[in-house]
Motif scaffolding. Structure first.
Motif, PDB file in Angstrom:
ATOM      1  N   VAL A  21      -6.191  60.759 -15.148  1.00 42.07           N
ATOM      2  CA  VAL A  21      -7.205  59.913 -15.778  1.00 42.07           C
ATOM      3  C   VAL A  21      -6.587  58.741 -16.538  1.00 42.07           C
ATOM      4  O   VAL A  21      -7.011  57.580 -16.349  1.00 42.07           O
ATOM      5  CB  VAL A  21      -8.113  60.763 -16.701  1.00 42.07           C
TER       6      VAL A  21
ATOM      7  N   GLU B 140      -5.262  56.080 -14.075  1.00 43.67           N
ATOM      8  CA  GLU B 140      -6.334  55.332 -13.417  1.00 43.67           C
ATOM      9  C   GLU B 140      -6.946  54.320 -14.381  1.00 43.67           C
ATOM     10  O   GLU B 140      -7.287  53.196 -13.988  1.00 43.67           O
ATOM     11  CB  GLU B 140      -7.408  56.290 -12.899  1.00 43.67           C
ATOM     12  N   TYR B 141      -7.075  54.739 -15.638  1.00 45.21           N
ATOM     13  CA  TYR B 141      -7.607  53.812 -16.639  1.00 45.21           C
ATOM     14  C   TYR B 141      -6.663  52.616 -16.817  1.00 45.21           C
ATOM     15  O   TYR B 141      -7.113  51.468 -16.921  1.00 45.21           O
ATOM     16  CB  TYR B 141      -7.799  54.535 -17.972  1.00 45.21           C
TER      17      TYR B 141
ATOM     18  N   HIS C 120     -14.413  60.239 -16.628  1.00 43.21           N
ATOM     19  CA  HIS C 120     -13.909  60.152 -15.258  1.00 43.21           C
ATOM     20  C   HIS C 120     -14.975  60.757 -14.345  1.00 43.21           C
ATOM     21  O   HIS C 120     -15.409  61.902 -14.540  1.00 43.21           O
ATOM     22  CB  HIS C 120     -12.599  60.937 -15.141  1.00 43.21           C
TER      23      HIS C 120
END
Length: 295
Positions: A182, A185-186, A270
């Motif tokens: 997560v 990806e952020y 997410h």
């Protein structure tokens, strides 16, 4: 092995000219509640019979129905000699008041409690013990059937809950794999957004950028919740294989798992993780419904 709280058992006893039928039914209840419905003359046995039920049943509402019928081997009604003597004594005591007349057979038979069922007569200690033992024997036989049914249904409940726990464990594994991805990806999304807005006049401070990503990673960290959730799942499996009442403990663990899952959902930020949270909550609700019937 855990038992269900729903069951039924019955038995019959033939004793001293009577056919005694006993039915035992149990349903869900937070505690062990035993309710008797039986002829009034057997009320003296209720406490002892209740203790016999409580030694076999740990949790649930248990209704015990005891009925008796004359099987033709004993008279339907007999004289209550104690009451006959009491009425005659009362008639003698009325004569000094000037009341004339004698009690006839018809008069006597019309008075309350002169004719009673054989079971309604006073019993000595030996007779009471004999009836108590006969009723206890029939009750235990009915309880055998009740426990057998509760055990059989309990096995189906345990199997269903274990299958759903397997689904939860699978979802937990997926969430544990997704959680570390997560923040990365952020970071990528944030970088792409900055680049899409940059017209050459923006000066990106990499230090501030890194702090923003680090703060996000801290806020969305669900590692502790996943560890506790794994522990709760393991405890649930252990409880299902224990003997004795485990339903209330199971209910508590389900509440705790719901709490952890809700926390993960609020922190995840997410889409895929949130979808897994929704699936897990649906399975937990189904387990909760099944666990409500576990003793």
């Amino acid at each position: 092995m855990s038992l269900s709280m729903t069951g039924y058992g019955q038995s019959a006893v033939d004793y001293q000219g009577y056919h005694v039928s006993i039915e035992v039914k149990s349903v869900n209840h937070r505690y062990c509640e035993v309710v008797f419905r039986m002829p009034r003359e057997w009320s003296r046995f209720e406490d002892s019979l209740r203790r016999a039920v409580q030694t076999r049943i740990g949790r649930g509402r248990v209704d015990v129905y005891i009925n008796k019928e004359n099987n033709g081997e004993s008279p339907n009604a007999v004289l209550n000699h104690a009451m006959v003597k009491a009425y005659l004594q009362a008639a003698e005591e009325l004569k000094p008041y000037g009341i004339q007349g004698e009690l006839t057979v018809r008069d006597m038979l019309s008075l309350p409690d002169v004719l009673v069922s054989p079971g309604g007569l006073p019993m000595d200690e030996a007779q009471q013990q004999e009836w108590h033992d006969a009723l206890l024997q029939g009750l235990n036989k009915a309880l055998d059937g009740l426990v057998q049914m509760r055990s059989k249904e309990g096995a189906f409940l345990v199997k269903d809950i274990e299958e759903r726990l397997g689904r939860l464990e699978s979802l937990h594994g997926e969430m544990a794999e997704l959680a570390p991805e997560v923040p990365e990806e952020y970071r990528k999304r944030l970088r792409q957004r900055i680049e899409s807005l940059d017209d050459g006049s923006l000066a990106v401070d990499e230090h501030i950028f890194g702090m923003e990503v680090a703060l996000f990673a801290e806020r969305c960290n669900v590692e502790e919740e996943l560890i506790r959730l794994r522990s709760h799942l393991e405890q649930c499996r252990e409880l299902l294989n224990q003997k004795g009442p485990v339903g209330r403990k199971l209910d508590f663990l389900i509440q705790e798992m719901n709490r952890e899952v809700n926390t993960i959902g609020s922190k995840a930020n997410h889409l895929t993780l949130v979808n897994r949270v929704v699936e897990m909550k649906a399975e937990l609700e189904k387990i909760r419904e099944q666990a409500a019937n576990v003793e």
